[in-house]
Design a protein around this motif. Sequence first.
Motif, PDB file in Angstrom:
ATOM      1  N   ASP A  11       0.835  -1.213   0.000  1.00 59.47           N
ATOM      2  CA  ASP A  11       0.000   0.000   0.000  1.00 59.47           C
ATOM      3  C   ASP A  11       0.863   1.254   0.000  1.00 59.47           C
ATOM      4  O   ASP A  11       0.581   2.227  -0.721  1.00 59.47           O
ATOM      5  CB  ASP A  11      -0.907  -0.006   1.227  1.00 59.47           C
ATOM      6  N   ARG A  12       1.923   1.253   0.795  1.00 56.80           N
ATOM      7  CA  ARG A  12       2.799   2.428   0.881  1.00 56.80           C
ATOM      8  C   ARG A  12       3.494   2.699  -0.450  1.00 56.80           C
ATOM      9  O   ARG A  12       3.519   3.849  -0.927  1.00 56.80           O
ATOM     10  CB  ARG A  12       3.833   2.210   1.981  1.00 56.80           C
ATOM     11  N   LEU A  13       4.042   1.653  -1.071  1.00 57.45           N
ATOM     12  CA  LEU A  13       4.754   1.829  -2.338  1.00 57.45           C
ATOM     13  C   LEU A  13       3.811   2.248  -3.458  1.00 57.45           C
ATOM     14  O   LEU A  13       4.168   3.074  -4.311  1.00 57.45           O
ATOM     15  CB  LEU A  13       5.479   0.539  -2.701  1.00 57.45           C
ATOM     16  N   ALA A  14       2.621   1.675  -3.472  1.00 60.97           N
ATOM     17  CA  ALA A  14       1.646   2.045  -4.500  1.00 60.97           C
ATOM     18  C   ALA A  14       1.239   3.503  -4.359  1.00 60.97           C
ATOM     19  O   ALA A  14       1.141   4.245  -5.356  1.00 60.97           O
ATOM     20  CB  ALA A  14       0.430   1.136  -4.415  1.00 60.97           C
ATOM     21  N   GLU A  15       1.004   3.959  -3.130  1.00 60.83           N
ATOM     22  CA  GLU A  15       0.626   5.357  -2.910  1.00 60.83           C
ATOM     23  C   GLU A  15       1.770   6.295  -3.290  1.00 60.83           C
ATOM     24  O   GLU A  15       1.541   7.364  -3.891  1.00 60.83           O
ATOM     25  CB  GLU A  15       0.243   5.554  -1.442  1.00 60.83           C
ATOM     26  N   GLN A  16       3.013   5.907  -2.977  1.00 60.31           N
ATOM     27  CA  GLN A  16       4.157   6.729  -3.363  1.00 60.31           C
ATOM     28  C   GLN A  16       4.265   6.854  -4.877  1.00 60.31           C
ATOM     29  O   GLN A  16       4.559   7.940  -5.396  1.00 60.31           O
ATOM     30  CB  GLN A  16       5.440   6.114  -2.794  1.00 60.31           C
ATOM     31  N   GLU A  17       4.017   5.760  -5.590  1.00 57.12           N
ATOM     32  CA  GLU A  17       4.110   5.817  -7.044  1.00 57.12           C
ATOM     33  C   GLU A  17       2.980   6.654  -7.638  1.00 57.12           C
ATOM     34  O   GLU A  17       3.191   7.413  -8.579  1.00 57.12           O
ATOM     35  CB  GLU A  17       4.109   4.410  -7.626  1.00 57.12           C
ATOM     36  N   ARG A  18       1.774   6.530  -7.088  1.00 58.47           N
ATOM     37  CA  ARG A  18       0.655   7.352  -7.588  1.00 58.47           C
ATOM     38  C   ARG A  18       0.972   8.834  -7.386  1.00 58.47           C
ATOM     39  O   ARG A  18       0.733   9.665  -8.283  1.00 58.47           O
ATOM     40  CB  ARG A  18      -0.637   6.989  -6.861  1.00 58.47           C
ATOM     41  N   ALA A  19       1.510   9.172  -6.216  1.00 53.82           N
ATOM     42  CA  ALA A  19       1.843  10.571  -5.944  1.00 53.82           C
ATOM     43  C   ALA A  19       2.955  11.053  -6.868  1.00 53.82           C
ATOM     44  O   ALA A  19       2.922  12.194  -7.358  1.00 53.82           O
ATOM     45  CB  ALA A  19       2.255  10.718  -4.478  1.00 53.82           C
ATOM     46  N   ARG A  20       3.942  10.205  -7.094  1.00 55.34           N
ATOM     47  CA  ARG A  20       5.042  10.591  -7.990  1.00 55.34           C
ATOM     48  C   ARG A  20       4.534  10.876  -9.392  1.00 55.34           C
ATOM     49  O   ARG A  20       4.895  11.887 -10.009  1.00 55.34           O
ATOM     50  CB  ARG A  20       6.094   9.469  -8.037  1.00 55.34           C
ATOM     51  N   TYR A  21       3.675   9.969  -9.884  1.00 55.47           N
ATOM     52  CA  TYR A  21       3.182  10.131 -11.251  1.00 55.47           C
ATOM     53  C   TYR A  21       2.278  11.355 -11.358  1.00 55.47           C
ATOM     54  O   TYR A  21       2.341  12.105 -12.341  1.00 55.47           O
ATOM     55  CB  TYR A  21       2.433   8.878 -11.672  1.00 55.47           C
ATOM     56  N   GLN A  22       1.472  11.578 -10.356  1.00 54.66           N
ATOM     57  CA  GLN A  22       0.590  12.747 -10.398  1.00 54.66           C
ATOM     58  C   GLN A  22       1.400  14.033 -10.431  1.00 54.66           C
ATOM     59  O   GLN A  22       1.044  14.993 -11.132  1.00 54.66           O
ATOM     60  CB  GLN A  22      -0.336  12.745  -9.196  1.00 54.66           C
ATOM     61  N   ALA A  23       2.498  14.072  -9.703  1.00 53.56           N
ATOM     62  CA  ALA A  23       3.335  15.268  -9.661  1.00 53.56           C
ATOM     63  C   ALA A  23       3.992  15.567 -11.001  1.00 53.56           C
ATOM     64  O   ALA A  23       4.351  16.713 -11.275  1.00 53.56           O
ATOM     65  CB  ALA A  23       4.397  15.119  -8.576  1.00 53.56           C
ATOM     66  N   THR A  24       4.141  14.563 -11.856  1.00 57.03           N
ATOM     67  CA  THR A  24       4.745  14.800 -13.176  1.00 57.03           C
ATOM     68  C   THR A  24       3.812  15.552 -14.108  1.00 57.03           C
ATOM     69  O   THR A  24       4.263  16.131 -15.104  1.00 57.03           O
ATOM     70  CB  THR A  24       5.146  13.468 -13.836  1.00 57.03           C
ATOM     71  N   GLY A  25       2.516  15.501 -13.835  1.00 58.70           N
ATOM     72  CA  GLY A  25       1.550  16.142 -14.731  1.00 58.70           C
ATOM     73  C   GLY A  25       1.353  15.401 -16.034  1.00 58.70           C
ATOM     74  O   GLY A  25       0.726  15.935 -16.966  1.00 58.70           O
ATOM     75  N   ASN A  26       1.842  14.179 -16.131  1.00 61.41           N
ATOM     76  CA  ASN A  26       1.777  13.458 -17.392  1.00 61.41           C
ATOM     77  C   ASN A  26       0.357  13.060 -17.764  1.00 61.41           C
ATOM     78  O   ASN A  26       0.008  13.050 -18.959  1.00 61.41           O
ATOM     79  CB  ASN A  26       2.660  12.209 -17.337  1.00 61.41           C
TER      80      ASN A  26
END
Length: 403
Positions: free
Chosen positions: A254-269
């Motif tokens: 859960d922690r790693l998945a949330e970190q990846e979602r946040a990372r991707y969202q921050a890219t604006g892609n």
Amino acid sequence: MAAFSDCPTVSANGILPRFQGMLEGVVSRMKRLLPFAAAAFACAFAPAAAAVKEDVAGYTAERSALAASLPVKIVVLDTRVRPQIGLTHRAIADERPRAPDVRAAALGAALAGGLLPALAIAGAERQKFHNWARDAFAPIKASGCDLRIDPSLPKAVSDAVRRSAWGASTPIETVFADGRGVDRAIEQGAPRQVVSLSSSLAPDMNALVTTAQIQAYAQTEGAPRWQREPVWRDELIVVSDLVEVPSKTQADIDRLAEQERARYQATGNAEKIRKLNAQGGGDRFDRKLALEAQRQHERNMEEALAGIWPLEVEKRMRADAWSANDCARMREAIDQAGLDLGRMLDALYAQQLPPRLDREAKPVSDDANGRHPHPLPGGIYVYRADYDQIPLGYRQDLLKVDD
């Protein structure tokens, strides 16, 4: 692999006349080098069974008087703990490379096209493994936990020699190879017992593997090449207790998945893709970059949601374990290697090791618990706990100390 006589050669047709002689000279040298390149690639990538030497008998009590007359040269091949690169595998018993090895087939195809493609493939493959080993070892090196082995392991050997029935007054000298092979580190023309030492981390960083190879050279009857052909040879290996990695929990997932979602969202892609779709696809270059970023996010999410750690993550976790608490785990493993090596040498010199197995024998299993010597075909003994799966065939190919 195609015969080299069948390999196509480079044509100089169409080359300006003033360059033709130069090119023909290069081609001629390449053709002469091809057999040597093939031999080198065979050693580097093919299973090492074809290169195995014939059996040499081990030390026996009947040789104690001869042993007493031979000075002991302890050769420290690597003064610090190094990581195994994990590419070049030298078979021990029935051990095989950890994964199906398709490199030999790829190189065979490349060699059929000439030397340069094969060199490129071999070089790229080795560089890839080199980089993996360097990156996995980096936290250990940065923490100063690539500890020296030259104070403790030579002492373990010399103490065992002194405890033997013949070694109370035998001359003992420790030599540091400093990147040289054993043959260059000590004189080859004199009678001697050579104990070469090396200690390295297995490719997955899960154990310290220490090796002592013992070879005796003496002028005996029927041994005209005694300077280079040993009278006896023994190989002793110590595998440390394993560094275990905690299982991946649902909380980790859960922690790693949330970190990846946040990372991707921050890219604006995601917003960029929506705009490109609204424009009917938009600029081709922008679309390619956006799609690659999306695919990387999908790969990262797949890795985060998996029930096991990726291998590279496990390596980093083990590197942290080796380095924690002022290198406590590494210090313990080096101390353990010295103690276990001393025990095996004591047993060898007292002829108390399990029966020696020749190269054609099958590995034997036993019901003894805990750490103890296990005989392997070819006169090898490995001191380890039962059932550990640490590979032993990568010990001779280590990352250099300056890498």
